[in-house]
Design a protein around this motif. Sequence first.
Motif, PDB file in Angstrom:
ATOM      1  N   LEU A  19      47.384  49.522  49.704  1.00  0.00           N
ATOM      2  CA  LEU A  19      46.094  49.173  49.116  1.00  0.00           C
ATOM      3  C   LEU A  19      45.075  48.738  50.165  1.00  0.00           C
ATOM      4  O   LEU A  19      45.262  47.725  50.850  1.00  0.00           O
ATOM      5  CB  LEU A  19      46.311  48.037  48.109  1.00  0.00           C
ATOM      6  CG  LEU A  19      45.095  47.440  47.423  1.00  0.00           C
ATOM      7  CD1 LEU A  19      44.408  48.467  46.528  1.00  0.00           C
ATOM      8  CD2 LEU A  19      45.513  46.220  46.592  1.00  0.00           C
ATOM      9  N   THR A  76      44.816  43.476  43.334  1.00  0.00           N
ATOM     10  CA  THR A  76      46.053  42.699  43.481  1.00  0.00           C
ATOM     11  C   THR A  76      46.176  41.659  42.382  1.00  0.00           C
ATOM     12  O   THR A  76      47.255  41.476  41.805  1.00  0.00           O
ATOM     13  CB  THR A  76      46.096  42.020  44.862  1.00  0.00           C
ATOM     14  OG1 THR A  76      46.009  43.030  45.880  1.00  0.00           O
ATOM     15  CG2 THR A  76      47.383  41.237  45.045  1.00  0.00           C
ATOM     16  N   ARG A  77      45.075  40.954  42.084  1.00  0.00           N
ATOM     17  CA  ARG A  77      45.114  39.964  41.004  1.00  0.00           C
ATOM     18  C   ARG A  77      45.570  40.589  39.689  1.00  0.00           C
ATOM     19  O   ARG A  77      46.422  40.048  38.975  1.00  0.00           O
ATOM     20  CB  ARG A  77      43.728  39.336  40.813  1.00  0.00           C
ATOM     21  CG  ARG A  77      43.292  38.387  41.910  1.00  0.00           C
ATOM     22  CD  ARG A  77      41.990  37.691  41.551  1.00  0.00           C
ATOM     23  NE  ARG A  77      41.537  36.816  42.620  1.00  0.00           N
ATOM     24  CZ  ARG A  77      40.640  37.152  43.536  1.00  0.00           C
ATOM     25  NH1 ARG A  77      40.096  38.360  43.511  1.00  0.00           N
ATOM     26  NH2 ARG A  77      40.284  36.299  44.465  1.00  0.00           N
ATOM     27  N   ARG A  88      49.287  42.029  39.928  1.00  0.00           N
ATOM     28  CA  ARG A  88      50.266  40.948  39.997  1.00  0.00           C
ATOM     29  C   ARG A  88      50.467  40.326  38.613  1.00  0.00           C
ATOM     30  O   ARG A  88      51.562  39.876  38.277  1.00  0.00           O
ATOM     31  CB  ARG A  88      49.803  39.871  40.980  1.00  0.00           C
ATOM     32  CG  ARG A  88      50.329  40.112  42.372  1.00  0.00           C
ATOM     33  CD  ARG A  88      51.840  39.900  42.438  1.00  0.00           C
ATOM     34  NE  ARG A  88      52.384  40.476  43.663  1.00  0.00           N
ATOM     35  CZ  ARG A  88      52.881  41.678  43.783  1.00  0.00           C
ATOM     36  NH1 ARG A  88      52.902  42.500  42.740  1.00  0.00           N
ATOM     37  NH2 ARG A  88      53.389  42.119  44.916  1.00  0.00           N
ATOM     38  N   ILE A 143      53.183  45.381  47.134  1.00  0.00           N
ATOM     39  CA  ILE A 143      51.858  45.756  47.624  1.00  0.00           C
ATOM     40  C   ILE A 143      51.757  45.491  49.122  1.00  0.00           C
ATOM     41  O   ILE A 143      52.073  44.392  49.589  1.00  0.00           O
ATOM     42  CB  ILE A 143      50.757  44.966  46.897  1.00  0.00           C
ATOM     43  CG1 ILE A 143      50.755  45.289  45.394  1.00  0.00           C
ATOM     44  CG2 ILE A 143      49.374  45.258  47.495  1.00  0.00           C
ATOM     45  CD1 ILE A 143      49.813  44.419  44.580  1.00  0.00           C
ATOM     46  N   MET A 179      48.799  45.504  51.879  1.00  0.00           N
ATOM     47  CA  MET A 179      47.348  45.552  52.005  1.00  0.00           C
ATOM     48  C   MET A 179      46.926  46.072  53.376  1.00  0.00           C
ATOM     49  O   MET A 179      47.557  45.758  54.395  1.00  0.00           O
ATOM     50  CB  MET A 179      46.750  44.161  51.801  1.00  0.00           C
ATOM     51  CG  MET A 179      46.612  43.750  50.355  1.00  0.00           C
ATOM     52  SD  MET A 179      45.693  42.193  50.226  1.00  0.00           S
ATOM     53  CE  MET A 179      45.349  42.190  48.478  1.00  0.00           C
ATOM     54  N   GLY A 225      45.007  37.279  50.981  1.00  0.00           N
ATOM     55  CA  GLY A 225      45.756  38.429  50.497  1.00  0.00           C
ATOM     56  C   GLY A 225      47.190  38.074  50.161  1.00  0.00           C
ATOM     57  O   GLY A 225      47.724  38.472  49.124  1.00  0.00           O
ATOM     58  N   ALA A 263      50.256  39.785  47.830  1.00  0.00           N
ATOM     59  CA  ALA A 263      50.584  40.935  48.670  1.00  0.00           C
ATOM     60  C   ALA A 263      51.915  40.674  49.382  1.00  0.00           C
ATOM     61  O   ALA A 263      52.207  39.554  49.787  1.00  0.00           O
ATOM     62  CB  ALA A 263      49.485  41.184  49.692  1.00  0.00           C
ATOM     63  N   TYR A 297      50.848  42.911  55.082  1.00  0.00           N
ATOM     64  CA  TYR A 297      49.435  43.009  55.413  1.00  0.00           C
ATOM     65  C   TYR A 297      49.293  43.673  56.775  1.00  0.00           C
ATOM     66  O   TYR A 297      49.929  43.245  57.736  1.00  0.00           O
ATOM     67  CB  TYR A 297      48.862  41.587  55.471  1.00  0.00           C
ATOM     68  CG  TYR A 297      47.418  41.436  55.073  1.00  0.00           C
ATOM     69  CD1 TYR A 297      46.395  41.927  55.868  1.00  0.00           C
ATOM     70  CD2 TYR A 297      47.079  40.765  53.906  1.00  0.00           C
ATOM     71  CE1 TYR A 297      45.070  41.768  55.504  1.00  0.00           C
ATOM     72  CE2 TYR A 297      45.751  40.593  53.532  1.00  0.00           C
ATOM     73  CZ  TYR A 297      44.754  41.091  54.344  1.00  0.00           C
ATOM     74  OH  TYR A 297      43.437  40.928  53.984  1.00  0.00           O
TER      75      TYR A 297
END
Length: 236
Positions: A52, A65-66, A69, A76, A78, A91, A96, A99
């Motif tokens: 993402l 994401t919010r 989730r 996920i 990021m 994040g 997440a 990252y």
Amino acid sequence: MAARILVAEDDLKQAELIRRYLERDGHSTVVVHDGRAAIEEARRRAPDLLVLDVMMPKVDGLDVTRVLRADGNIPIIMLTARSTEDDLLLGLDLGADDYLTKPYNPRELVARVRTVLRRAGTADAAKVYQVGELVIDPIRHEVSLGGRLIEVTPAEFKILACLAASPGRAFTRQQLLEHAFGFEHYVFDRTIDVHVMNLRKKLEAAPARPTYLLTVYGVGYKLTDAIAGKARADAP
């Protein structure tokens, strides 16, 4: 470990590069180019992992994401051009699993994908939320009460699973709307009241005097934690 991976990246060249590397590693890949499409595709196909980009049109990666989730535990990773510590922490705080900051080596992304998929295949396991005789199983998408399966709608399940993940925590109607419906603007607060009323009819011995789904006046709703609410491992 071949997986179904959703890539949400608005840079067409970057998205194609990611797709090629992931498919070369044996994964099947679907690519979308904005946040709203990412939410819709994730809900439609339930991928094993989402790659993402944070900076995307329509709905940014943090809001994606919010929403996702709230829906469940899709892993996920990021991707972002931002590199400050605050951005990284935000994040991760939103849920997440990993990252990467741009620019990055696509081979490193593939390695991160493997790691997150392995972790999801073991630690993600079978979390089942239980409060008294009420059991909510997000993996099987089942609700049971006293050993009897209860038929619920997809929206009712999302609301119940959200509440079950944090027994005793009060959620506003707006928070529950986002968990159940994401950014669909035509859904109103009253919709949550209707779903809760229907859930009480299915779960409560006396819907007018609920013991599980409690109203928090001036706020919204919560699932009781008076009976020990916990996540337990599935029985073998």
